[in-house]
Design an enzyme around this catalytic site. Structure first.
Site, PDB file in Angstrom:
ATOM      1  CG  HIS A  45     -16.122 -17.555 -14.695  1.00 58.45           C
ATOM      2  ND1 HIS A  45     -15.158 -18.349 -15.385  1.00 58.45           N
ATOM      3  CD2 HIS A  45     -14.947 -16.686 -13.772  1.00 58.45           C
ATOM      4  CE1 HIS A  45     -14.112 -17.882 -14.773  1.00 58.45           C
ATOM      5  NE2 HIS A  45     -13.742 -17.618 -13.615  1.00 58.45           N
TER       6      HIS A  45
ATOM      7  CG  HIS B 289     -12.439 -18.008  -8.706  1.00 57.94           C
ATOM      8  ND1 HIS B 289     -13.559 -18.481  -9.254  1.00 57.94           N
ATOM      9  CD2 HIS B 289     -11.911 -17.705  -9.240  1.00 57.94           C
ATOM     10  CE1 HIS B 289     -13.925 -18.544 -10.279  1.00 57.94           C
ATOM     11  NE2 HIS B 289     -12.667 -17.978 -11.048  1.00 57.94           N
ATOM     12  CG  ASP B 290     -13.036 -14.456 -10.414  1.00 54.52           C
ATOM     13  OD1 ASP B 290     -12.363 -13.820 -10.078  1.00 54.52           O
ATOM     14  OD2 ASP B 290     -12.962 -15.266 -11.458  1.00 54.52           O
TER      15      ASP B 290
ATOM     16  CG  ASP C 169     -10.030 -18.785 -12.876  1.00 54.91           C
ATOM     17  OD1 ASP C 169     -11.031 -18.828 -13.770  1.00 54.91           O
ATOM     18  OD2 ASP C 169      -8.664 -18.125 -12.457  1.00 54.91           O
TER      19      ASP C 169
ATOM     20  CG  HIS D 282     -14.096 -12.351 -14.391  1.00 55.64           C
ATOM     21  ND1 HIS D 282     -13.138 -11.315 -15.406  1.00 55.64           N
ATOM     22  CD2 HIS D 282     -12.948 -13.366 -14.053  1.00 55.64           C
ATOM     23  CE1 HIS D 282     -12.347 -12.014 -15.751  1.00 55.64           C
ATOM     24  NE2 HIS D 282     -12.099 -13.673 -14.939  1.00 55.64           N
TER      25      HIS D 282
END
Length: 749
Positions: free
Chosen positions: A502, A536-537, A647, A498
């Site tokens: 990514h 998103h991460d 994702d 992550h």
């Protein structure tokens, strides 16, 4: 002429005066009692009018034993009026004593207020002037003990009082009567006559007791009024305390002043002090030592703290023992510390000192000094004890508030430091700006684009390019876009999976979906989808949400559901709030709010725990042929599925990319498994580095249960994403083959 005709009024009068025994016998034997009472009442009223004309209230009733009915009625009227005007215990007692004094023709009276039947704690009042006892203390003590009336005269010996019943003075006859309310001694009424007057008789005692029976009812209601009034005052203050805590949080010093001022008024004290406990140094301390009320409210604050050890002085003893101390004479109490008086020049007489508790421990001591009228009573103590409970709550909340303020300042400092280190610096920005952004990047819009072939700086350049390609720069500032992208890169941690690679890969997949979907998403939806995918991460720690909850991490305490996803969104907003980073600054306020709402929705959708519900809802809508692009709820569902598809896009990349990604994912899984083992937990088999043979089976389950249904739904609504579904199925076929081979080898053994 008959004898009856010879009688005249004057003759009868003369005969009766000359023969009192005949008159007495005739009245006792021939006259009905009711007639006697009517005569006495009429006689009483006539004499009262006569004395009222002379403005003389003292009417001796000792000569008319039965003349009480009219007087009682008048007394009740007076007491009722008194209760209406000034319904206090002292006022009722004074009115009652005045009536009795007048009824028994006394020359004077005084009330002796005795607390808890203790002769050493008396307050004596004659009018508004404090005076001394007429009878000896032995007489007063007898009345307290027996609750009986006592009549004594100066010239008569009384076996009950061998040491004498009088003090020196002009008073010659004294009658002391107990005033009882609710079964308790409220006061002693002391009446006296001077020399030359008749002594007090039994009928005087009866008249007084008759008044006192009726007066007891008035006292009862006066007590009720006093209690209700005190409770109302206390309730009003408690409401103020609650407002102070929950509506207008104030500092500890301001709250201390507020508590001291009210406590002083509550028990009618001259001064108030509040000391807090310093458990580290075993001391009591106060920055605001003394509060006094004169004509205007006055607060005295010391220039520095006053400190002294626990166990020293009244306050120190209360802080140590938790005992409530009510002291009537401070200087006769060996526990009293005179140094404070010497320091301030103030004389302490009476003290009420009480501990303040919170959660079973003493956090402070409130000390009331010098009650204005008499000594501190049991009622003062009870009211103050209830008040002290709320003092503890208020002080506790104020201390928490001070701690929160300090923590907030520490947080701001920490945020400033972190922002400095986690925000792109000017040198990085100028370098990226100088290198420029390509006008065209071949292959970046391919569903099978390989993110591993780029360096971190190149990924940032590609991310900026993809944003400009989708949205242009007409409504967006290029410099803000560069700073935002470089800072996002910095805020991805260096964990195996992550990480920034990514984040970039997911953004690239979303860019490709938007690019090839023929504008099915609006501008704001596309903005939220792309930026949501890129961010998103953010700040992912390489651990699952369940791990964060199981280990009671601070983040899990803040967000109980979708823990990391909420954190990722908040990190995104934090970056947008940095100076020069707000890529949405040119949007209208309505557009800005809409984009942020959609952005949150998109980032939270990457929590796989939410995927299954989204999948079931969308599948049902599609199976019933009810999907509509004009339905906002339906649009939110396809956005969520698109976020999940992006994702998980590594599962829909060519086999080489898929295998490399899976290897990296399991590195992160194994790191979490190692942490779980350290904490005494057993990790899942796929997170146990000693069970690597579970990789193919887990991938088969993952692609079958999550990836394939996701890309199937995506393909149904966005046919251009068929490449993702095809490659997902191809990778699933390969993982099944590997898993089947492992099973065959295991069975062959």
């Amino acid at each position: 002429m008959s004898p009856m005709q010879q009688l005249t009024g004057d003759g009868v009068t003369q005969f009766l005066r000359s023969n009192p025994d005949f008159l007495d016998r005739f009245v006792m034997e021939e006259i009905e009692l009711e007639q006697l009472e009517r005569w006495i009442i009429r006689r009483s009223q006539k004499m009262k009018k006569k004395h009222e004309q002379k403005n003389d209230r003292k009417i001796s009733l000792s000569k008319w034993k039965f003349c009480v009915h009219a007087d009682k009625r008048k007394m009740l009227q007076d007491l009722t009026t008194s209760l209406e005007k000034q319904p206090t215990k002292d006022e009722v007692l004074w009115e009652l004593a005045s009536c009795i004094s007048s009824a028994v023709d006394a020359d004077g009276f005084q009330l002796i207020l005795i607390e808890n039947a203790d002769l050493s704690r008396t307050s004596i009042f004659k009018g508004n002037i404090k005076t001394s006892l007429k009878a000896s203390k032995a007489v007063i003590a007898y009345v307290i003990d027996k609750l009986e009336s006592v009549r004594v005269s100066y010239h008569q010996m009384d076996s009950r009082f061998p040491n004498g019943s009088f003090k020196d003075g002009e008073e010659y006859h004294v009658m002391c009567q107990p005033v009882v309310s609710n079964g308790k001694l409220a006061a002693i009424l002391e009446l006296w006559k001077i020399k030359g007057k008749q002594p007090f008789h039994e009928e005087d005692e009866e008249i007084g007791m008759s008044y006192l029976v009726w007066g007891g009812i008035a006292l009862h209601y006066a007590d009720l009024y006093f209690s209700m009034n005190q409770q109302k005052k206390l309730n009003d203050f408690l409401l103020d305390v609650v407002k102070s805590i929950f509506q207008d949080m104030i500092s500890i010093d301001k709250l201390v002043k507020k508590i001291m001022n009210f406590a002083q008024k509550l028990v009618d004290a001259d001064r108030a002090s509040l000391f807090l406990v310093d458990t580290k140094n075993n001391q009591l301390y106060a920055t605001i030592f003394d509060v006094g009320l004169d004509e205007e409210e006055r607060v005295e604050a010391t220039s520095k703290e006053i400190r002294f050890p626990l166990g020293i002085g009244i306050a120190g003893i209360v802080a140590t023992t938790g005992e409530i101390l009510n002291i009537s004479d401070a200087y006769s109490d060996v526990r009293f510390n005179r140094s404070i008086d010497q320091l301030t020049g103030y004389k302490t007489d009476t003290i009420l000192c009480m501990p303040i508790y919170i959660q079973g421990r003493i956090i402070g001591v409130v000390q009331m000094v010098n009650k204005h009228t008499g000594m501190f009573t049991k009622e003062d103590q009870d009211a103050f004890e209830m008040f002290a409970i709320y003092c503890g709550l208020a002080l506790h909340h104020a201390q928490l508030y001070d701690q929160i303020k300090k923590s907030e300042q520490k947080y701001r400092v920490a945020l400033e430091v972190l922002s400095y280190h986690n925000t792109c610096n000017e040198e990085e920005f100028k370098e990226a700006l100088g290198n420029g952004i390509p006008e065209k990047i071949i292959g970046v819009d391919d569903y099978y684009f390989n993110p591993f072939g780029l360096k971190d700086n190149e990924k940032a350049k590609h991310a900026i390019y993809m944003f400009i390609d989708l949205f242009g720069l007409t409504r967006f500032d290029k410099n803000s876009l560069i700073r935002f992208t470089l800072t996002v890169r910095k805020n991805y941690r260096r964990v195996p999976y992550h990480n920034w690679t990514h984040g970039f890969s997911v953004a690239n997949s979303m860019y490709t979906i938007i690019k090839h979907s023929n504008n099915i998403f609006s501008l704001n939806e596309s903005l939220a989808l792309y930026i949501g995918a890129l961010c998103h991460d953010l700040d992912h720690r390489g651990k699952t949400n369940k791990f964060m909850l199981d280990t009671a991490s601070p983040l899990a305490n803040i967000y109980s559901t979708s823990t990391m996803e909420h954190h990722h969104f908040n990190q995104t907003v934090t970056i947008l709030q940095q100076e020069g980073h707000n890529i949405f600054s040119k949007l209208s306020s309505t557009e800005y709010k809409e984009v942020l709402d959609l952005l949150k929705h998109c980032i939270l959708a990457t929590d796989l725990a939410l995927f299954f519900n989204n999948k079931d809802r969308l599948s049902k809508i599609l199976s019933e042929d009810n999907f509509s692009w004009h339905n906002q709820d339906h649009r939110l569902l396809i956005q969520a599925i698109a976020m999940t598809g992006s994702d998980l896009s590594a599962s829909a990349k060519p086999w080489e990319v898929q295998v490399k990604t899976v290897d990296i994912i399991f590195q992160e899984f194994y790191d979490q498994g190692d942490e779980e083992k350290k904490n005494g937990r057993t990790p899942l088999p796929m997170m146990d580095r000693n069970q690597t043979n579970h990789q193919p089976a887990s991938q088969v389950g993952f692609l079958t249960g999550i990836c394939s249904p996701c890309y199937t739904l995506l393909h149904q609504l966005i046919p251009e994403t068929k490449s993702l579904l095809d490659m997902c199925h191809e990778n699933l076929r390969r993982w099944k083959d590997i898993d089947d081979n492992i099973k065959e080898k295991r069975e062959a053994r």
